[in-house]
Design an enzyme around this catalytic site. Structure first.
Site, short mmCIF file in Angstrom:
data_model
loop_
_atom_site.label_atom_id
_atom_site.label_comp_id
_atom_site.label_asym_id
_atom_site.label_seq_id
_atom_site.Cartn_x
_atom_site.Cartn_y
_atom_site.Cartn_z
N SER A 43 0.83 -1.20 0.00
CA SER A 43 0.00 0.00 0.00
C SER A 43 0.86 1.25 0.00
O SER A 43 0.52 2.25 -0.64
CB SER A 43 -0.96 0.00 1.19
OG SER A 43 -0.25 -0.08 2.41
N GLU A 44 2.00 1.23 0.72
CA GLU A 44 2.94 2.34 0.66
C GLU A 44 4.38 1.85 0.77
O GLU A 44 4.65 0.81 1.38
CB GLU A 44 2.69 3.38 1.77
CG GLU A 44 1.58 4.36 1.47
CD GLU A 44 0.32 4.08 2.23
OE1 GLU A 44 -0.64 4.85 2.08
OE2 GLU A 44 0.28 3.08 2.96
N THR A 45 5.28 2.62 0.18
CA THR A 45 6.72 2.45 0.30
C THR A 45 7.31 3.81 0.64
O THR A 45 6.89 4.83 0.08
CB THR A 45 7.33 1.94 -1.01
OG1 THR A 45 6.79 0.64 -1.32
CG2 THR A 45 8.85 1.82 -0.92
#
Length: 295
Positions: A43-45
């Site tokens: 979902s996020e990096t």
């Protein structure tokens, strides 16, 4: 470049919300960061850009946050997870018990307590936007108008990222949540929000006597196991409306329906008719580490 994968808002590996944290990325272009985020497909990096220590202590450690599709000015679980990685692997970035991240939205402090990686971020003071039509919101969520708490009309709130906060009469209705993303996305954009964050009380308390709530956030055709930025908006909304007392903490569980149970602990204060001191807390655990080849 070294990277770590952590699970955020949990004390158990393979639960909570996964995050990839890429270290020492000063030479990466924005386009390359976006491509790497797509490669991880989480979902996020986040990407940590180290700077001279005097700059980091004054302004914070520079961190940029990407979904698989875009860069975000602020997000909750990437903030908490990245701060936890820095505390564990680069303790020189700490200032006492606190670590400050310099994100696109500004400086975000994360304070740690205890021997582990339990951190509490203080988000920006909320901005309250448009109130939303309850029957339309219910339809877009696949729910009935009666499922919504009539005393808490849905509203757009931002502590760095704007969400449409929807309070339900009971968490039981979350089982039926089915956001019509095709219709909801442009409707929300017109009103200044990105996604719906839907939550409701369980009627129970945890072992510390804190009220328990459940939440869900469906986006990009999927579902987020834990949404720290939206949680900050939610507690701001609840305290601002008087549904939660100023300074009291609530326990929110998210991600249950997708097998990634997350535990978020939220509080905010109401002072002189404004909401401030918005805090979102939880634990982080390490899952994996590795290296990216020259890209």
């Amino acid at each position: 470049m070294e990277y770590f994968v952590v699970d955020v808002f949990t004390e158990t590996a393979l639960q909570g919300n996964p995050l990839a944290v890429v270290m020492n990325t000063m030479n990466l272009t924005t386009e390359r960061m976006q491509a790497i985020a797509r490669e991880f497909n989480l979902s996020e990096t986040t990407f940590v850009e180290r700077r001279p220590s005097e700059v980091e202590h004054a302004e914070g450690v520079r961190v940029r946050i990407f979904t698989t599709q875009e860069e975000l000015n602020f997000a909750g679980h990437p903030t908490l997870g990245t701060a936890s990685v820095l505390k564990a692997k680069m303790p020189e970035t700490m200032q006492g018990d606190t670590l400050k991240l310099a994100e696109n939205v500004g400086a975000v402090p994360v304070r740690f307590s205890g021997a582990g990686l339990y951190g509490e971020m203080t988000q920006l003071d909320p901005e309250f936007g448009a109130e939303l039509d309850a029957p339309v919101v219910a339809r877009l969520l696949g729910l009935e108008t009666e499922d919504l708490d009539a005393a808490l009309s849905p509203q757009v709130v931002s502590t760095g990222t704007a969400f449409a906060i929807v309070a339900l009469r009971s968490s039981k209705a979350l089982e039926r949540l089915r956001v019509n993303q095709l219709e909801a996305t442009p409707w929300l954009r017109e009103r200044g929000a990105r996604w719906f964050y839907v939550l409701g009380p369980t009627g129970k308390q945890n072992e510390n006597g804190e009220p328990e709530w459940r939440a869900r956030m469906q986006f990009y055709g999927g579902e987020d196991p834990a949404t720290g930025s939206a949680a900050g908006c939610a507690i701001s909304f609840l305290v601002g409306r008087g549904a939660v007392d100023s300074g009291n903490r609530i326990h929110v569980r998210q991600g249950v329906e997708i097998g990634r149970t997350s535990n978020l602990f939220l509080s905010a204060r109401s002072e002189s008719s404004r909401v401030t001191d918005v805090r979102v807390a939880g634990s982080t655990v390490f899952v994996a580490k590795g290296q990216l080849f020259q890209l």
